[in-house]
Design a protein around this motif. Structure first.
Motif, PDB file in Angstrom:
ATOM      1  N   ILE A  17      37.609  21.545  45.980  1.00 20.68           N
ATOM      2  CA  ILE A  17      38.709  22.454  45.656  1.00 20.68           C
ATOM      3  C   ILE A  17      38.273  23.897  45.857  1.00 20.68           C
ATOM      4  CG2 ILE A  17      40.121  23.313  43.748  1.00 20.68           C
ATOM      5  CD1 ILE A  17      40.193  20.420  42.713  1.00 20.68           C
ATOM      6  N   LEU A  18      37.062  24.222  45.432  1.00 21.91           N
ATOM      7  CA  LEU A  18      36.543  25.580  45.603  1.00 21.91           C
ATOM      8  C   LEU A  18      36.422  25.936  47.084  1.00 21.91           C
ATOM      9  CD1 LEU A  18      35.429  28.075  44.147  1.00 21.91           C
ATOM     10  CD2 LEU A  18      33.166  27.039  44.330  1.00 21.91           C
ATOM     11  N   ALA A  19      35.932  25.015  47.901  1.00 24.78           N
ATOM     12  CA  ALA A  19      35.808  25.276  49.331  1.00 24.78           C
ATOM     13  C   ALA A  19      37.175  25.463  49.976  1.00 24.78           C
ATOM     14  CB  ALA A  19      35.053  24.130  50.007  1.00 24.78           C
ATOM     15  N   ASP A  20      38.161  24.674  49.546  1.00 22.81           N
ATOM     16  CA  ASP A  20      39.508  24.811  50.085  1.00 22.81           C
ATOM     17  C   ASP A  20      40.109  26.164  49.717  1.00 22.81           C
ATOM     18  OD1 ASP A  20      41.870  23.914  51.414  1.00 22.81           O
ATOM     19  OD2 ASP A  20      42.739  23.540  49.440  1.00 22.81           O
ATOM     20  N   CYS A  21      39.925  26.590  48.482  1.00 23.76           N
ATOM     21  CA  CYS A  21      40.449  27.895  48.059  1.00 23.76           C
ATOM     22  C   CYS A  21      39.788  29.034  48.842  1.00 23.76           C
ATOM     23  CB  CYS A  21      40.227  28.096  46.568  1.00 23.76           C
ATOM     24  SG  CYS A  21      41.274  27.074  45.544  1.00 23.76           S
ATOM     25  N   LEU A  22      38.500  28.929  49.060  1.00 27.87           N
ATOM     26  CA  LEU A  22      37.808  29.965  49.831  1.00 27.87           C
ATOM     27  C   LEU A  22      38.280  29.978  51.282  1.00 27.87           C
ATOM     28  CD1 LEU A  22      34.182  29.695  48.410  1.00 27.87           C
ATOM     29  CD2 LEU A  22      35.837  31.522  48.044  1.00 27.87           C
ATOM     30  N   ALA A  23      38.535  28.809  51.856  1.00 28.58           N
ATOM     31  CA  ALA A  23      39.030  28.752  53.228  1.00 28.58           C
ATOM     32  C   ALA A  23      40.419  29.371  53.340  1.00 28.58           C
ATOM     33  CB  ALA A  23      39.047  27.304  53.713  1.00 28.58           C
ATOM     34  N   MET A  24      41.283  29.088  52.365  1.00 29.78           N
ATOM     35  CA  MET A  24      42.628  29.687  52.373  1.00 29.78           C
ATOM     36  C   MET A  24      42.553  31.200  52.203  1.00 29.78           C
ATOM     37  SD  MET A  24      45.003  27.669  52.982  1.00 29.78           S
ATOM     38  CE  MET A  24      44.701  26.045  53.581  1.00 29.78           C
ATOM     39  N   LEU A  25      41.678  31.669  51.326  1.00 31.54           N
ATOM     40  CA  LEU A  25      41.507  33.107  51.131  1.00 31.54           C
ATOM     41  C   LEU A  25      41.007  33.770  52.412  1.00 31.54           C
ATOM     42  CD1 LEU A  25      41.596  35.475  49.122  1.00 31.54           C
ATOM     43  CD2 LEU A  25      39.224  34.934  48.565  1.00 31.54           C
ATOM     44  N   LEU A  26      40.067  33.147  53.090  1.00 27.43           N
ATOM     45  CA  LEU A  26      39.564  33.683  54.351  1.00 27.43           C
ATOM     46  C   LEU A  26      40.662  33.712  55.409  1.00 27.43           C
ATOM     47  CD1 LEU A  26      37.154  34.684  56.005  1.00 27.43           C
ATOM     48  CD2 LEU A  26      36.685  32.309  56.575  1.00 27.43           C
ATOM     49  N   VAL A  28      43.905  34.026  54.860  1.00 27.41           N
ATOM     50  CA  VAL A  28      44.821  35.116  54.517  1.00 27.41           C
ATOM     51  C   VAL A  28      44.217  36.465  54.888  1.00 27.41           C
ATOM     52  CG1 VAL A  28      45.894  36.323  52.574  1.00 27.41           C
ATOM     53  CG2 VAL A  28      46.044  33.844  52.736  1.00 27.41           C
ATOM     54  N   ILE A  29      42.934  36.650  54.611  1.00 22.88           N
ATOM     55  CA  ILE A  29      42.272  37.914  54.975  1.00 22.88           C
ATOM     56  C   ILE A  29      42.290  38.113  56.487  1.00 22.88           C
ATOM     57  CG2 ILE A  29      40.033  39.082  55.026  1.00 22.88           C
ATOM     58  CD1 ILE A  29      39.518  37.867  52.238  1.00 22.88           C
ATOM     59  N   LEU A  30      42.022  37.061  57.237  1.00 22.88           N
ATOM     60  CA  LEU A  30      42.047  37.175  58.695  1.00 22.88           C
ATOM     61  C   LEU A  30      43.449  37.458  59.218  1.00 22.88           C
ATOM     62  CD1 LEU A  30      39.603  34.366  59.835  1.00 22.88           C
ATOM     63  CD2 LEU A  30      39.315  36.829  60.110  1.00 22.88           C
ATOM     64  N   MET A  31      44.478  36.849  58.590  1.00 23.45           N
ATOM     65  CA  MET A  31      45.844  37.100  59.040  1.00 23.45           C
ATOM     66  C   MET A  31      46.262  38.536  58.754  1.00 23.45           C
ATOM     67  SD  MET A  31      48.094  33.657  58.537  1.00 23.45           S
ATOM     68  CE  MET A  31      47.940  33.561  56.799  1.00 23.45           C
ATOM     69  N   VAL A  32      45.782  39.109  57.653  1.00 28.95           N
ATOM     70  CA  VAL A  32      46.101  40.508  57.359  1.00 28.95           C
ATOM     71  C   VAL A  32      45.365  41.436  58.324  1.00 28.95           C
ATOM     72  CG1 VAL A  32      45.808  42.327  55.627  1.00 28.95           C
ATOM     73  CG2 VAL A  32      46.708  40.108  54.959  1.00 28.95           C
ATOM     74  N   PRO A  35      47.037  40.641  62.827  1.00 31.22           N
ATOM     75  CA  PRO A  35      48.423  40.165  62.707  1.00 31.22           C
ATOM     76  C   PRO A  35      48.851  39.087  63.717  1.00 31.22           C
ATOM     77  CG  PRO A  35      48.344  42.525  62.445  1.00 31.22           C
ATOM     78  CD  PRO A  35      46.967  42.091  62.857  1.00 31.22           C
ATOM     79  N   PRO A  36      48.320  39.032  64.941  1.00 37.71           N
ATOM     80  CA  PRO A  36      48.739  37.934  65.830  1.00 37.71           C
ATOM     81  C   PRO A  36      48.400  36.540  65.292  1.00 37.71           C
ATOM     82  CG  PRO A  36      47.742  39.666  67.127  1.00 37.71           C
ATOM     83  CD  PRO A  36      47.526  40.024  65.687  1.00 37.71           C
ATOM     84  N   LEU A  37      47.454  36.460  64.363  1.00 30.53           N
ATOM     85  CA  LEU A  37      47.128  35.152  63.782  1.00 30.53           C
ATOM     86  C   LEU A  37      48.291  34.598  62.973  1.00 30.53           C
ATOM     87  CD1 LEU A  37      43.428  35.422  62.617  1.00 30.53           C
ATOM     88  CD2 LEU A  37      44.356  34.043  64.450  1.00 30.53           C
ATOM     89  N   ILE A  38      49.123  35.473  62.412  1.00 38.45           N
ATOM     90  CA  ILE A  38      50.299  34.997  61.677  1.00 38.45           C
ATOM     91  C   ILE A  38      51.207  34.228  62.629  1.00 38.45           C
ATOM     92  CG2 ILE A  38      52.345  35.728  60.394  1.00 38.45           C
ATOM     93  CD1 ILE A  38      50.703  38.153  59.456  1.00 38.45           C
ATOM     94  N   LEU A  39      51.383  34.748  63.823  1.00 35.11           N
ATOM     95  CA  LEU A  39      52.202  34.071  64.828  1.00 35.11           C
ATOM     96  C   LEU A  39      51.577  32.739  65.229  1.00 35.11           C
ATOM     97  CD1 LEU A  39      54.647  34.245  66.737  1.00 35.11           C
ATOM     98  CD2 LEU A  39      53.143  35.369  68.372  1.00 35.11           C
ATOM     99  N   VAL A  40      50.269  32.712  65.378  1.00 42.81           N
ATOM    100  CA  VAL A  40      49.586  31.476  65.772  1.00 42.81           C
ATOM    101  C   VAL A  40      49.741  30.410  64.690  1.00 42.81           C
ATOM    102  CG1 VAL A  40      47.307  30.487  66.213  1.00 42.81           C
ATOM    103  CG2 VAL A  40      47.955  32.649  67.281  1.00 42.81           C
ATOM    104  N   VAL A  41      49.573  30.792  63.434  1.00 40.11           N
ATOM    105  CA  VAL A  41      49.708  29.829  62.336  1.00 40.11           C
ATOM    106  C   VAL A  41      51.149  29.331  62.237  1.00 40.11           C
ATOM    107  CG1 VAL A  41      49.565  29.576  59.827  1.00 40.11           C
ATOM    108  CG2 VAL A  41      47.742  30.736  61.061  1.00 40.11           C
ATOM    109  N   ALA A  42      52.116  30.230  62.394  1.00 42.20           N
ATOM    110  CA  ALA A  42      53.523  29.828  62.342  1.00 42.20           C
ATOM    111  C   ALA A  42      53.851  28.862  63.476  1.00 42.20           C
ATOM    112  CB  ALA A  42      54.417  31.059  62.409  1.00 42.20           C
TER     113      ALA A  42
END
Length: 57
Positions: A17-26, A28-32, A35-42
């Motif tokens: 769970i801790l590794a998953d939370c850290l991956a999600m946080l990373l 989000v930081i990369l998407m901020v 910005p083109p990463l937001i388009l890629v994820v979508a």
């Protein structure tokens, strides 16, 4: 012995769970930061279900 096994399993669940939370946080930081990463994820969320549906045919 059973308590030791349950404790060991709980530690693995907590680490996962801790590794998953850290991956999600990373992500989000990369998407901020990039910005083109937001388009890629979508696009990935849009394309993945279509690929899964065609795989069953």
């Amino acid at each position: 012995m059973k308590l030791l096994l349950r404790t060991f399993a709980a530690e693995f669940v907590f680490a996962g769970i801790l590794a998953d939370c850290l991956a999600m946080l990373l992500l989000v930081i990369l998407m901020v930061r990039f910005p083109p990463l937001i388009l890629v994820v979508a696009m990935a969320f849009w394309i993945c279900p279509k690929v899964r549906n065609t795989a069953h045919l």
